[in-house]
Enzyme design. Sequence first.
Site, PDB file in Angstrom:
ATOM      1  N   HIS A   8      -2.049  13.910  -1.957  1.00  0.00           N
ATOM      2  CA  HIS A   8      -2.527  12.742  -1.442  1.00  0.00           C
ATOM      3  C   HIS A   8      -2.978  11.381  -2.457  1.00  0.00           C
ATOM      4  O   HIS A   8      -3.612  10.501  -2.026  1.00  0.00           O
ATOM      5  CB  HIS A   8      -3.723  13.101  -0.773  1.00  0.00           C
ATOM      6  CG  HIS A   8      -3.480  14.081   0.561  1.00  0.00           C
ATOM      7  ND1 HIS A   8      -4.612  14.750   0.961  1.00  0.00           N
ATOM      8  CD2 HIS A   8      -2.290  14.346   0.836  1.00  0.00           C
ATOM      9  CE1 HIS A   8      -3.873  15.432   2.054  1.00  0.00           C
ATOM     10  NE2 HIS A   8      -2.664  15.392   1.939  1.00  0.00           N
TER      11      HIS A   8
ATOM     12  N   CYS B  55      -5.971  -8.478  -6.096  1.00  0.00           N
ATOM     13  CA  CYS B  55      -5.256  -8.383  -7.066  1.00  0.00           C
ATOM     14  C   CYS B  55      -5.099  -9.353  -8.236  1.00  0.00           C
ATOM     15  O   CYS B  55      -4.995 -10.568  -7.920  1.00  0.00           O
ATOM     16  CB  CYS B  55      -3.791  -8.289  -6.576  1.00  0.00           C
ATOM     17  SG  CYS B  55      -2.577  -7.873  -8.035  1.00  0.00           S
TER      18      CYS B  55
END
Length: 297
Positions: free
Chosen positions: A134, A199
């Site tokens: 995951h 970002c």
Amino acid sequence: MTGFASLPPVPAGEPARDELEVLREIQGILAGERFALLTGAGLSTDSGIPDYRGPGAAPRAPMTYQEFIGEADNRRRYWARNHIGWSHLRRADPNAGHAAVARLEHRGLLTGLITQNVDRLHEDAGSVNVVDLHGRFDQVVCLACHRRYSRTLLAGVLEELNPGWLERALSAGVIEMAPDADATVEDAALIGSFVVAHCPACGGTLKPDFVYFGESVPKDRVERSYAIVDEAGALLVAGSSLTVMSGLRFARHAAKHGKPVVIINRGQTRGDGLATVKLDAGVSEALGWLAAELPSL
């Protein structure tokens, strides 16, 4: 990363008598050939990380991938909660169960380790051949340019954008943690004041580098996991309820190909009907016993 020589010792406590009988049956199944190991959140509870579905676990409604990408307010809420959860989860240490798994690998008993946990405690304990099914909580990824960044680096950025916010949140009252570094916070005003980071390269949306509910596990991880099971003589599931298909598929695959499926977990699992043997017991103690009793190959 901790070396094998410095791993903490297996606990000295003996399992209860009926548990010991089942463990001996499991020992008989696993002895003599390598096996695959699939671990879940139940293995990390002894490290202070709560699980989702174990006995006594509070009901949780994790944010889905669709919710995360769909609304800016959802992303603000998630990153505010994750900022708190990260401050807790990053301090967790491997427990005796993680150490036992590393010993099993070090002694050549495992074809590989598949973990549904994102906490990286297996790697911290010394495990090497690990599929983080995951993903991992210590990285973030930009959904636009796909660059990856350290979660530690992001924590510093979030502190600069939200000075004093974490302290105010922690002083506001009881906060429930989740195994994916999420935290349940009910103060809407506190959440609404949180400033989200973007970002630094392209200004895109940052997301924790793990699989959300409603998101698919990357194909290469699934293929590596199937290969680990295919190379094994049996599959041992430890600390997973197998509620989600991402883990259950490997138990089904092993059973379909005639490989014994052994499950060690507190409470029922979705794979109980596939199990050759099921032990309802503490995972760390059981793995410690197996690591001490199974002969090396």
